[in-house]
Every structure is written in structure tokens, then in C-alpha cells.
Design a protein around this motif. Structure first.
Motif, PDB file in Angstrom:
ATOM      1  N   LEU A 150     -29.582  -9.156  -4.125  1.00 56.93           N
ATOM      2  CA  LEU A 150     -30.771  -8.356  -4.438  1.00 56.93           C
ATOM      3  C   LEU A 150     -30.328  -7.062  -5.112  1.00 56.93           C
ATOM      4  O   LEU A 150     -30.563  -5.963  -4.612  1.00 56.93           O
ATOM      5  N   ASP A 151     -29.683  -7.211  -6.271  1.00 58.18           N
ATOM      6  CA  ASP A 151     -29.134  -6.034  -6.941  1.00 58.18           C
ATOM      7  C   ASP A 151     -30.203  -5.173  -7.609  1.00 58.18           C
ATOM      8  O   ASP A 151     -29.899  -4.126  -8.177  1.00 58.18           O
ATOM      9  N   PHE A 152     -31.460  -5.611  -7.542  1.00 57.72           N
ATOM     10  CA  PHE A 152     -32.560  -4.805  -8.083  1.00 57.72           C
ATOM     11  C   PHE A 152     -33.098  -3.824  -7.053  1.00 57.72           C
ATOM     12  O   PHE A 152     -33.945  -2.987  -7.360  1.00 57.72           O
ATOM     13  N   ILE A 153     -32.630  -3.925  -5.810  1.00 59.71           N
ATOM     14  CA  ILE A 153     -33.090  -3.015  -4.755  1.00 59.71           C
ATOM     15  C   ILE A 153     -32.538  -1.619  -5.015  1.00 59.71           C
ATOM     16  O   ILE A 153     -31.337  -1.424  -5.142  1.00 59.71           O
ATOM     17  N   ASN A 154     -33.440  -0.635  -5.088  1.00 57.43           N
ATOM     18  CA  ASN A 154     -33.039   0.741  -5.395  1.00 57.43           C
ATOM     19  C   ASN A 154     -33.244   1.619  -4.163  1.00 57.43           C
ATOM     20  O   ASN A 154     -34.175   2.413  -4.083  1.00 57.43           O
TER      21      ASN A 154
ATOM     22  N   GLU B 199     -37.527  -2.296   7.587  1.00 59.86           N
ATOM     23  CA  GLU B 199     -37.893  -3.518   6.882  1.00 59.86           C
ATOM     24  C   GLU B 199     -39.033  -3.315   5.879  1.00 59.86           C
ATOM     25  O   GLU B 199     -39.073  -3.966   4.846  1.00 59.86           O
ATOM     26  N   ARG B 200     -39.955  -2.411   6.182  1.00 54.80           N
ATOM     27  CA  ARG B 200     -41.096  -2.212   5.287  1.00 54.80           C
ATOM     28  C   ARG B 200     -40.674  -1.626   3.948  1.00 54.80           C
ATOM     29  O   ARG B 200     -41.260  -1.940   2.905  1.00 54.80           O
ATOM     30  N   VAL B 201     -39.653  -0.750   3.967  1.00 55.37           N
ATOM     31  CA  VAL B 201     -39.153  -0.185   2.711  1.00 55.37           C
ATOM     32  C   VAL B 201     -38.469  -1.283   1.892  1.00 55.37           C
ATOM     33  O   VAL B 201     -38.671  -1.394   0.676  1.00 55.37           O
ATOM     34  N   LEU B 202     -37.666  -2.108   2.563  1.00 56.24           N
ATOM     35  CA  LEU B 202     -37.019  -3.230   1.894  1.00 56.24           C
ATOM     36  C   LEU B 202     -38.065  -4.181   1.318  1.00 56.24           C
ATOM     37  O   LEU B 202     -37.963  -4.638   0.175  1.00 56.24           O
ATOM     38  N   GLU B 203     -39.090  -4.463   2.106  1.00 53.07           N
ATOM     39  CA  GLU B 203     -40.171  -5.345   1.660  1.00 53.07           C
ATOM     40  C   GLU B 203     -40.865  -4.774   0.423  1.00 53.07           C
ATOM     41  O   GLU B 203     -41.144  -5.491  -0.544  1.00 53.07           O
ATOM     42  N   SER B 204     -41.123  -3.461   0.456  1.00 51.74           N
ATOM     43  CA  SER B 204     -41.785  -2.807  -0.677  1.00 51.74           C
ATOM     44  C   SER B 204     -40.961  -2.929  -1.953  1.00 51.74           C
ATOM     45  O   SER B 204     -41.500  -3.192  -3.036  1.00 51.74           O
ATOM     46  N   GLU B 205     -39.647  -2.754  -1.837  1.00 54.27           N
ATOM     47  CA  GLU B 205     -38.765  -2.894  -3.000  1.00 54.27           C
ATOM     48  C   GLU B 205     -38.810  -4.312  -3.556  1.00 54.27           C
ATOM     49  O   GLU B 205     -38.814  -4.525  -4.769  1.00 54.27           O
TER      50      GLU B 205
ATOM     51  N   TYR C 143     -51.373 -10.794  13.367  1.00 53.02           N
ATOM     52  CA  TYR C 143     -49.930 -10.917  13.176  1.00 53.02           C
ATOM     53  C   TYR C 143     -49.668 -10.949  11.671  1.00 53.02           C
ATOM     54  O   TYR C 143     -50.490 -11.467  10.906  1.00 53.02           O
ATOM     55  N   PHE C 144     -48.527 -10.399  11.251  1.00 52.27           N
ATOM     56  CA  PHE C 144     -48.257 -10.265   9.824  1.00 52.27           C
ATOM     57  C   PHE C 144     -46.882 -10.842   9.474  1.00 52.27           C
ATOM     58  O   PHE C 144     -45.859 -10.449  10.055  1.00 52.27           O
ATOM     59  N   ILE C 145     -46.877 -11.761   8.511  1.00 53.31           N
ATOM     60  CA  ILE C 145     -45.624 -12.334   8.001  1.00 53.31           C
ATOM     61  C   ILE C 145     -45.161 -11.473   6.835  1.00 53.31           C
ATOM     62  O   ILE C 145     -45.945 -11.172   5.916  1.00 53.31           O
ATOM     63  N   ASP C 146     -43.896 -11.084   6.836  1.00 52.92           N
ATOM     64  CA  ASP C 146     -43.394 -10.171   5.799  1.00 52.92           C
ATOM     65  C   ASP C 146     -43.669 -10.700   4.396  1.00 52.92           C
ATOM     66  O   ASP C 146     -44.274 -10.019   3.566  1.00 52.92           O
ATOM     67  N   LEU C 147     -43.179 -11.888   4.087  1.00 60.81           N
ATOM     68  CA  LEU C 147     -43.352 -12.489   2.756  1.00 60.81           C
ATOM     69  C   LEU C 147     -43.698 -13.962   2.913  1.00 60.81           C
ATOM     70  O   LEU C 147     -43.042 -14.667   3.680  1.00 60.81           O
ATOM     71  N   LEU C 148     -44.707 -14.422   2.188  1.00 58.68           N
ATOM     72  CA  LEU C 148     -45.092 -15.831   2.254  1.00 58.68           C
ATOM     73  C   LEU C 148     -45.081 -16.436   0.855  1.00 58.68           C
ATOM     74  O   LEU C 148     -45.628 -15.854  -0.096  1.00 58.68           O
ATOM     75  N   PHE C 149     -44.454 -17.600   0.744  1.00 62.51           N
ATOM     76  CA  PHE C 149     -44.336 -18.311  -0.528  1.00 62.51           C
ATOM     77  C   PHE C 149     -44.802 -19.753  -0.356  1.00 62.51           C
ATOM     78  O   PHE C 149     -44.971 -20.242   0.763  1.00 62.51           O
ATOM     79  N   PHE C 150     -44.988 -20.423  -1.484  1.00 65.03           N
ATOM     80  CA  PHE C 150     -45.199 -21.874  -1.476  1.00 65.03           C
ATOM     81  C   PHE C 150     -44.144 -22.481  -2.377  1.00 65.03           C
ATOM     82  O   PHE C 150     -43.891 -21.983  -3.481  1.00 65.03           O
ATOM     83  N   ASN C 151     -43.489 -23.545  -1.893  1.00 63.44           N
ATOM     84  CA  ASN C 151     -42.463 -24.216  -2.681  1.00 63.44           C
ATOM     85  C   ASN C 151     -43.033 -25.529  -3.217  1.00 63.44           C
ATOM     86  O   ASN C 151     -43.404 -26.420  -2.452  1.00 63.44           O
TER      87      ASN C 151
END
Length: 363
Positions: free
Chosen positions: A206-210, A219-225, A257-265
Motif C-alpha cells: 500500500l505504497d499510496f498510503i500517506n 484503523e479509521r485513518v488507515l481506512e480513510s487513506e 455493526y460496521f464492516i471496515d471495507l466490503l467488496f464483491f468478487n
């Protein structure tokens, strides 16, 4: 003027035909170029070995070709060296048939023939990858399996050169399918299990994380990035992932309840939940993820979809602790780590001050 339904359908059909034709034409052009470059590479390789051609000869040859064919592109001395490298990298596995004439007075541009050991993997993808992509792969990949992996991925997922470089930097080949998981126990379908193993990596770059100091970040700051750079994160995950949302809300017995990130594959046809952790993996993370997956499967999953998969993305993990943590859960889960920077190349080590020295200088 309103377009009729018939006209709309006709436009869609014609557009599809035009795009397919253009794609096939581009593929045929690329195939011809690769055959040409492979044949020229073989010609130069033989000349270097038999007549001791050096760099000066290639410089003169490039100049002479420009005189004979004004405006010719792609035949600089540097590019002809790449053609030789291209041929010599593949000569064990592919060949031109028939071969060059004995006198080397003509270069044969017949079909490229793949050896039986790589035919299945390469024949459908090889000609759909540009020469520039091929050279990048050959310069960076080591084993034949790794080369084939990146060629197939580049062709099937239409990777740009920058995307390919990102995956090479992230060592996608080495990390794909190597994450600790319980898929063998929890996914009964062999095909889906194999696809799941290929869809996730042991470590993500995750080299785009600033963030100045990731270790001290919640975790919320990481999630926001990640959300702010969601396109880059999706590139790290792979082409089959679609982003549904962050802090995805589940309501169970009137509690949220809150899931940090949700995707569909799309390949797996399932929801994929990511939980972000900025520190070490802890066994208790499994219980929370298992709970989320159970809720997703009962409340959110569509009838035609496969059961959900959960990935805990943390800064550090110890595989034995992860292995023990999996044992009594029945939902498919894996644990991956992330890093935010690549290591400094060896050539630059010692030339730049380390982080501690830089901090003192800034102070």
C-alpha cells in the motif's frame, strides 16, 4: 429525436463488432511485431556468437537501417539489444519454424512455435502482450512459472505498463495464494477454493498510503487513506474486485455493526469483507470476522452467490498463531499483512540518511 429500441440494439451490436474487430486487428499487429522482434533477436544473437558483434556494430546497423528506411521506429541499438534479450530469454521454450537460413541472408517470419511444456499457458496470452510489457516481465521475473503468470495476467486483465510494474514491485506472483487461510476446511467446491486461493495475497503493498507513522495510526485513518485511493487499492487486490463501501452497516437485533471495507468478487461470486488492523494479529479478531460473515450470508448475500469470505489485513502476523486461531471456525477467512513502502534498493543504501537522522535534521 428519440432513438428507437431497435436502433439502440443495433448501435450496441455494431459497436461491439467494431471494438472486437479493432481488438483482433491490434492483436494481429502485435503478433507480427513479436515475431519480427524474435526473429531479429535470433539473427543478432547468432551474429554476436559467431562473428563477435559488439555494441558499435549495432549502432552502425541502426544508423544504416534509418538511411535505408527513413522514419523507421523501434530499431535503435538499445531496442535491438532488447530483441536479442527477448529471443535468448525464450529460445528454450519457443522457436520460429522454419529457422533462419544457414547463410543468415534472410530472416524468416513464420509462426512462433511453443514447446509442449508451456504451450497451454502461453499460446493464448503471449501475442496479446506488448513487446515493452514482455521486456519488463523478462527483466524482473525469474522462473518460467513467474513469467507465464505475469503474461497471463497482463493479457487477461489488460494491465498497463504502470500496473504491471506495480504488481512486479509488490511481488504478486510470490504472494498470491500464500496467505494463511482455512479455505480447505470451509470451501467444499474445489474450483471455488482454487479461485479463492488465487484471489488473495499474503502481503499487499500500500505504497499510496500517506501517513507519517503508520504504527501510531488507528484503523479509521488507515481506512480513510485506502478509501481516498480506492482505485489504487483495487489495483492491489486484482481486477475481479468491485468496491461496495466502507463502514458497511449491519443491523442485528436493533444494534449496529460496521464492516471496515466490503467488496464483491466477480470470479468468486461472493462478498469479501476486509477488517483493518494497524498492529499485530490477535486471535480474537477471528470471532468478530466470523460474526460479520454469518450476518452477511444471512442478511445480504443473494441466493445465487457463494458464501462470503473475510480477510483480516494487519501490520504483522505470526502464522502459527493464525493457524491455531482458525481451527474452530466454519467461515472462510484469511489473514494478510500490508506494508506501505518498498525497501531501499541496495545501490542506494548508505547514500541517504536513515529516518532517525532525517528527523534530527528536521528538528
Amino acid at each position: 429525436m428519440e432513438v428507437s429500441k431497435t436502433n439502440v440494439e443495433s448501435i450496441i451490436a455494431l459497436k461491439s463488432a467494431i471494438l472486437q474487430s479493432r481488438y483482433r486487428a491490434a492483436t494481429l499487429v502485435n503478433k507480427e511485431l513479436l515475431m519480427l522482434y524474435f526473429a531479429v533477436g535470433k539473427f543478432i544473437s547468432i551474429k554476436v556468437k559467431e562473428e563477435k558483434w559488439g555494441a558499435k556494430v549495432l549502432d552502425n546497423l541502426s544508423t544504416d537501417l534509418q538511411i535505408e528506411l527513413p522514419g523507421l521506429r523501434g530499431f535503435s541499438a538499445t531496442n535491438m539489444k532488447r530483441m536479442r534479450f527477448f529471443f535468448e530469454s525464450w529460445e528454450t521454450y519457443i522457436a520460429i519454424s522454419p529457422s533462419l537460413t544457414v547463410q543468415l541472408q534472410a530472416v524468416d517470419l513464420q509462426e512462433i512455435i511453443f514447446s509442449p511444456s508451456v504451450t497451454v499457458q502461453l499460446e493464448k496470452s503471449f501475442n496479446n502482450v506488448s513487446f515493452t510489457h514482455h521486456i519488463e516481465i523478462l527483466q524482473r521475473a525469474k522462473s518460467i512459472d513467474e513469467k507465464v503468470f505475469y503474461i497471463q495476467k497482463t493479457a487477461s486483465e489488460f494491465w498497463s505498463l504502470s500496473t504491471l510494474k506495480n504488481h512486479l514491485n509488490n511481488q504478486t506472483f510470490q504472494k498470491t495464494g500464500s496467505l494463511p487461510n482455512n479455505f480447505l476446511k470451509t470451501i467444499s467446491n474445489d474450483d471455488i477454493r482454487q479461485k479463492a486461493l488465487q484471489s488473495f495475497k499474503d502481503e499487499y503493498l500500500l505504497d499510496f498510503i500517506n501517513i507519517e507513522d503508520v504504527d501510531d495510526t488507528n484503523e479509521r485513518v488507515l481506512e480513510s487513506e485506502i478509501v481516498q485511493n480506492i482505485k489504487k487499492f483495487l489495483m492491489s487486490l486484482g481486477s475481479d474486485f468491485a468496491f461496495i463501501g466502507n463502514q458497511y452497516r449491519l443491523i442485528i437485533e436493533e444494534e449496529e455493526y460496521f464492516i471496515d471495507l466490503l467488496f464483491f468478487n466477480r470470479k468468486l461470486q461472493c462478498l469479501v469483507a476486509f477488517e483493518l488492523k494497524t498492529g499485530k494479529f490477535k486471535p480474537e479478531y477471528m470471532g468478530k470476522m466470523n460474526f460479520y460473515l454469518s450476518a452477511l450470508d444471512e442478511l445480504i448475500k443473494q441466493p445465487h452467490e457463494q458464501p462470503s469470505i473475510g480477510i483480516i489485513l494487519c501490520k504483522e502476523k505470526k502464522n502459527k498463531i493464525v493457524e491455531f486461531s482458525f481451527r474452530d471456525f466454519n467461515k472462510a477467512m484469511g489473514v494478510s499483512t500490508y506494508k506501505t513502502t518498498t525497501s531501499l534498493p541496495a545501490a542506494f543504501e548508505g547514500l541517504l540518511p536513515n529516518a532517525e537522522t532525517l528527523k534530527k535534521l528536521m528538528d
